[in-house]
Design an enzyme around this catalytic site. Structure first.
Site, PDB file in Angstrom:
ATOM      1  N   THR A  76       0.706  -1.319   0.160  1.00  0.00           N
ATOM      2  CA  THR A  76       0.141   0.048  -0.084  1.00  0.00           C
ATOM      3  C   THR A  76       0.720   1.511   0.123  1.00  0.00           C
ATOM      4  O   THR A  76       1.790   1.193   0.305  1.00  0.00           O
ATOM      5  CB  THR A  76      -1.036   0.017   1.261  1.00  0.00           C
ATOM      6  OG1 THR A  76      -2.185   0.227   0.543  1.00  0.00           O
ATOM      7  CG2 THR A  76      -0.892   0.737   2.065  1.00  0.00           C
ATOM      8  N   LYS A 114      -7.959   0.087   2.295  1.00  0.00           N
ATOM      9  CA  LYS A 114      -7.019   0.426   3.373  1.00  0.00           C
ATOM     10  C   LYS A 114      -7.414   1.685   3.967  1.00  0.00           C
ATOM     11  O   LYS A 114      -6.750   2.201   4.565  1.00  0.00           O
ATOM     12  CB  LYS A 114      -5.556   0.375   2.838  1.00  0.00           C
ATOM     13  CG  LYS A 114      -5.476  -0.997   2.304  1.00  0.00           C
ATOM     14  CD  LYS A 114      -4.065  -1.192   1.424  1.00  0.00           C
ATOM     15  CE  LYS A 114      -3.888  -2.245   0.465  1.00  0.00           C
ATOM     16  NZ  LYS A 114      -3.016  -1.894  -0.548  1.00  0.00           N
ATOM     17  N   GLY A 161      -6.259   5.270   7.647  1.00  0.00           N
ATOM     18  CA  GLY A 161      -5.625   4.710   6.565  1.00  0.00           C
ATOM     19  C   GLY A 161      -4.482   3.800   7.135  1.00  0.00           C
ATOM     20  O   GLY A 161      -3.676   4.264   8.027  1.00  0.00           O
ATOM     21  N   SER A 163       4.746   1.747   1.132  1.00  0.00           N
ATOM     22  CA  SER A 163       5.853   1.616   0.204  1.00  0.00           C
ATOM     23  C   SER A 163       5.955   2.674  -0.871  1.00  0.00           C
ATOM     24  O   SER A 163       7.151   2.998  -1.055  1.00  0.00           O
ATOM     25  CB  SER A 163       5.458   0.288  -0.665  1.00  0.00           C
ATOM     26  OG  SER A 163       5.202  -0.951   0.213  1.00  0.00           O
TER      27      SER A 163
END
Length: 183
Positions: free
Chosen positions: A13, A45, A57, A136
């Site tokens: 994500t 998410k 989130g 990421s």
């Protein structure tokens, strides 16, 4: 996330929060990756909690994130929706509880006035510039959002969406199946 010979790393994500001109928007992509394989493209998410008054989130290990989400909701109930106090109390528990301290996830939480990044290191970080991100592709999304804030008249929702789309073009662990919430 540590990787050993018996475990493949799950990467998942990018989530970004944008506060601009009194509006707050949070966007998250839908990709979950196991090693070098996309195992889900439309994970959610980013979500509303606490009767729709708070958006959350998360990035990291999915089970860990849901454990933290449940704990955070309990903190909001306990502290009558006080976002900062609930975030601090969750971070304290996360850091000191023998079970929780091993959870590998990060969260961004926001209501109409405040927003915080909460981590297992005990961090509760407020935004100085209206931007918070985890995951990421978070640095790609943040860079794109900063450029959009400085060079366009777009609102928070459009900046959040476009910055995540840009991150999805650069980061292999981020896609453009976007869930966006505004508060």
């Amino acid at each position: 996330m540590n990787v050993d010979s018996n475990r493949t790393e799950i990467r998942s994500t990018t989530v970004i929060l944008v506060k601009k001109d009194g509006d707050t928007a949070m966007a998250g992509d839908g990709q979950v990756t196991l090693g070098d394989t996309v195992i889900k493209a439309n994970a959610k998410k980013v979500r509303r909690i606490f009767e729709g008054k708070v958006i959350v989130g998360f990035a990291g290990a999915t089970g860990d994130a849901f454990t933290l989400l449940t704990r955070f909701e309990a903190k909001l109930e306990q502290y009558q929706g006080q976002l900062e106090r609930s975030s601090i109390e969750l971070a304290k528990d996360w850091r000191t509880d023998k079970y929780l301290r091993h959870l590998e996830a990060m969260m961004i939480v926001a209501d109409q006035t405040d927003a915080f990044l909460v981590s297992g290191n005990g961090d509760v970080i407020a935004t100085d510039d209206g931007l918070l991100s985890v995951g990421s592709g978070s640095m790609y999304a943040t860079a794109a959002a900063r450029a959009l804030i400085e060079n366009t008249d777009l609102g928070a929702q459009e900046i959040a969406r476009k910055s995540l789309e840009i991150a999805g073009q650069i980061c292999v662990y981020t896609n453009t199946d976007i869930v966006l919430e505004e508060i």
